[in-house]
Design an enzyme around this catalytic site. Structure first.
Site, PDB file in Angstrom:
ATOM      1  N   THR A  92      -5.089   3.222  -5.371  1.00  0.00           N
ATOM      2  CA  THR A  92      -4.626   3.681  -6.356  1.00  0.00           C
ATOM      3  C   THR A  92      -3.503   3.618  -7.124  1.00  0.00           C
ATOM      4  O   THR A  92      -3.667   3.647  -7.926  1.00  0.00           O
ATOM      5  CB  THR A  92      -4.010   5.869  -5.325  1.00  0.00           C
ATOM      6  OG1 THR A  92      -5.060   6.516  -4.628  1.00  0.00           O
ATOM      7  CG2 THR A  92      -3.671   6.073  -6.604  1.00  0.00           C
ATOM      8  N   HIS A 100      -8.770   3.923   3.120  1.00  0.00           N
ATOM      9  CA  HIS A 100      -8.749   4.027   4.512  1.00  0.00           C
ATOM     10  C   HIS A 100     -10.738   3.813   4.938  1.00  0.00           C
ATOM     11  O   HIS A 100     -10.877   3.845   5.682  1.00  0.00           O
ATOM     12  CB  HIS A 100      -8.143   5.272   4.608  1.00  0.00           C
ATOM     13  CG  HIS A 100      -6.625   5.790   5.005  1.00  0.00           C
ATOM     14  ND1 HIS A 100      -6.195   5.228   3.675  1.00  0.00           N
ATOM     15  CD2 HIS A 100      -6.422   5.632   5.733  1.00  0.00           C
ATOM     16  CE1 HIS A 100      -4.522   5.617   4.092  1.00  0.00           C
ATOM     17  NE2 HIS A 100      -4.808   6.294   5.083  1.00  0.00           N
ATOM     18  N   ASP A 160       1.127  -0.968  -0.321  1.00  0.00           N
ATOM     19  CA  ASP A 160       0.239   0.301  -0.355  1.00  0.00           C
ATOM     20  C   ASP A 160       0.682   0.929   0.471  1.00  0.00           C
ATOM     21  O   ASP A 160       2.045   0.776  -0.083  1.00  0.00           O
ATOM     22  CB  ASP A 160      -0.568   0.241   1.434  1.00  0.00           C
ATOM     23  CG  ASP A 160      -1.711   0.901   1.367  1.00  0.00           C
ATOM     24  OD1 ASP A 160      -2.599   1.170  -0.388  1.00  0.00           O
ATOM     25  OD2 ASP A 160      -2.061   1.767   2.243  1.00  0.00           O
ATOM     26  N   SER A 161       0.171   2.470  -0.529  1.00  0.00           N
ATOM     27  CA  SER A 161       1.250   4.015  -0.252  1.00  0.00           C
ATOM     28  C   SER A 161       1.563   3.776   1.196  1.00  0.00           C
ATOM     29  O   SER A 161       2.402   4.784   1.603  1.00  0.00           O
ATOM     30  CB  SER A 161       0.025   4.857  -0.701  1.00  0.00           C
ATOM     31  OG  SER A 161      -0.956   4.668   0.268  1.00  0.00           O
ATOM     32  N   CYS A 185     -10.897   3.377  -1.788  1.00  0.00           N
ATOM     33  CA  CYS A 185      -9.766   3.359  -0.870  1.00  0.00           C
ATOM     34  C   CYS A 185      -9.199   2.602   0.726  1.00  0.00           C
ATOM     35  O   CYS A 185     -10.576   2.962   1.271  1.00  0.00           O
ATOM     36  CB  CYS A 185      -9.525   5.508  -0.489  1.00  0.00           C
ATOM     37  SG  CYS A 185      -8.502   5.907   0.411  1.00  0.00           S
ATOM     38  N   GLY A 206      -2.218   9.014  -3.924  1.00  0.00           N
ATOM     39  CA  GLY A 206      -3.125   9.963  -4.346  1.00  0.00           C
ATOM     40  C   GLY A 206      -3.163  11.084  -4.751  1.00  0.00           C
ATOM     41  O   GLY A 206      -4.435  11.215  -5.738  1.00  0.00           O
ATOM     42  N   GLU A 217      -6.404   9.402   9.438  1.00  0.00           N
ATOM     43  CA  GLU A 217      -5.077   8.771  10.499  1.00  0.00           C
ATOM     44  C   GLU A 217      -4.839   9.777  11.073  1.00  0.00           C
ATOM     45  O   GLU A 217      -3.910   9.474  12.059  1.00  0.00           O
ATOM     46  CB  GLU A 217      -3.659   9.549   8.715  1.00  0.00           C
ATOM     47  CG  GLU A 217      -3.718   8.291   7.514  1.00  0.00           C
ATOM     48  CD  GLU A 217      -2.658   8.284   7.056  1.00  0.00           C
ATOM     49  OE1 GLU A 217      -1.872   9.052   6.884  1.00  0.00           O
ATOM     50  OE2 GLU A 217      -3.167   7.725   6.274  1.00  0.00           O
TER      51      GLU A 217
HETATM   52  N1  DGL Z   1      -3.769   4.067   0.087  1.00  0.00           N
HETATM   53  C1  DGL Z   1      -4.807   5.242  -0.696  1.00  0.00           C
HETATM   54  C2  DGL Z   1      -5.845   3.892  -1.681  1.00  0.00           C
HETATM   55  O1  DGL Z   1      -6.142   3.460  -1.217  1.00  0.00           O
HETATM   56  C3  DGL Z   1      -5.385   6.407  -0.105  1.00  0.00           C
HETATM   57  C4  DGL Z   1      -3.594   7.093   0.591  1.00  0.00           C
HETATM   58  C5  DGL Z   1      -3.424   7.613  -0.769  1.00  0.00           C
HETATM   59  O2  DGL Z   1      -3.086   8.746  -1.250  1.00  0.00           O
HETATM   60  O3  DGL Z   1      -1.807   7.704  -0.806  1.00  0.00           O
HETATM   61  O4  DGL Z   1      -6.091   4.941  -3.080  1.00  0.00           O
END
Ligand code: DGL
Length: 266
Positions: free
Chosen positions: A76, A187, A11-12, A185, A44, A153
């Site tokens: 993303t 989150h 993940d990011s 997303c 994102g 967050e």
């Molecule tokens: N993990 C990213 C998503 O699911 C969200 C956070 C980001 O923008 O890095 O799109």
């Protein structure tokens, strides 16, 4: 000899822990190897070239550490880089978009589907494209919701400010009379209750993280040779490119347990 093959998830940042949580519920026996690119998040708001580059590096890192399957938890990265990754690497790669699209198509009754996600996910147009390819008659309404990631967050799940922001993001989708909403997303499942409240009790919510884990389950049931070789234990490994105490704390809050986070030498 003990199996060393792991299910790699990337993940990011730490948003992918919502997918890990689903793994713990649905496929609890498998050892997870997680990478979160906290040094370079959020993805994102970045360009697709950069997201692709980071996603390739994340995948290389996981493969180096023993991943034999990769789950792209990040919407993303799934939206932007999954084709590239599937071309470049020969191991099975799962992304969150296709299973979410399949689920939404299956459950919509009035053929009006809404999507909320990061700006990069919404701008990629991938959800709309895949839905239209399968069912051209379905109408798709997308809404970027960039403020939600930092609020989540910060732990502002139930604050009035967050509720108001959710309401204003969802307003156009409500007006469009969608009956199904994809929370595109990592989150957003943490805000599931509040999203449900603002969009309306009758609207069905789709969590791409849950859908991808169900897809993986199906795959493992059909591909016994791969399944047999996977490590089955609870020594999950969590790597971040910038493991700050803030992320330790969020991980504890979200997973309800303390995890050991290591620095990824990416
Ligand atoms: N993990 C990213 C998503 O699911 C969200 C956070 C980001 O923008 O890095 O799109």
């Amino acid at each position: 000899m003990k199996n060393k093959n792991k299910i790699g998830i990337f993940d990011s940042g730490i948003g992918g822990l919502t997918v890990v949580k689903k793994m713990f519920e649905i496929l609890p026996e498998y050892q997870i190897l997680y990478f979160g690119d906290t040094a370079r998040m959020p993805y994102g708001e970045r360009s697709s070239e950069i997201i692709k580059k980071y996603s390739i590096e994340a995948s290389e890192f996981l493969i180096k550490k023993g991943a034999k399957i990769i789950v792209i938890a990040c919407n993303t990265a799934s939206a932007t880089a999954s084709q590239e990754l599937k071309k470049k690497f020969s191991l099975p790669i799962f992304e969150v978009i296709t299973p979410a699209v399949e689920k939404a198509i299956q459950i919509t009754k009035n053929k009006r589907i809404g999507i909320i996600g990061t700006r990069a996910t919404v701008n990629s147009g991938i959800y709309e494209k895949l839905i239209k390819e399968k069912k051209p008659e379905i109408k798709v309404f997308s809404q970027p919701a960039p403020l939600l990631v930092p609020l989540i967050e910060e732990g502002w799940l139930k604050k009035g400010e967050t509720k108001r922001i959710i309401k204003s993001y969802l307003y156009p989708l409500k007006m469009a009379q969608i009956d199904t909403l994809i929370m595109a997303c990592t989150h957003y499942p943490l805000l599931r209750e509040q999203i449900q409240l603002k969009i309306g009790r009758k609207i069905k919510l789709v969590d791409p993280g849950e859908e991808v884990v169900l897809k993986l389950k199906e795959f493992l049931e059909k591909n016994k040779a791969i399944e047999k070789e996977l490590a089955k234990n609870k020594n999950h490994q969590f790597y971040l490119s910038d493991p700050t105490p803030k992320f330790q704390e969020i991980a504890r809050r979200w997973l309800g347990q303390r995890i050991e986070i290591k620095l990824a030498d990416i």
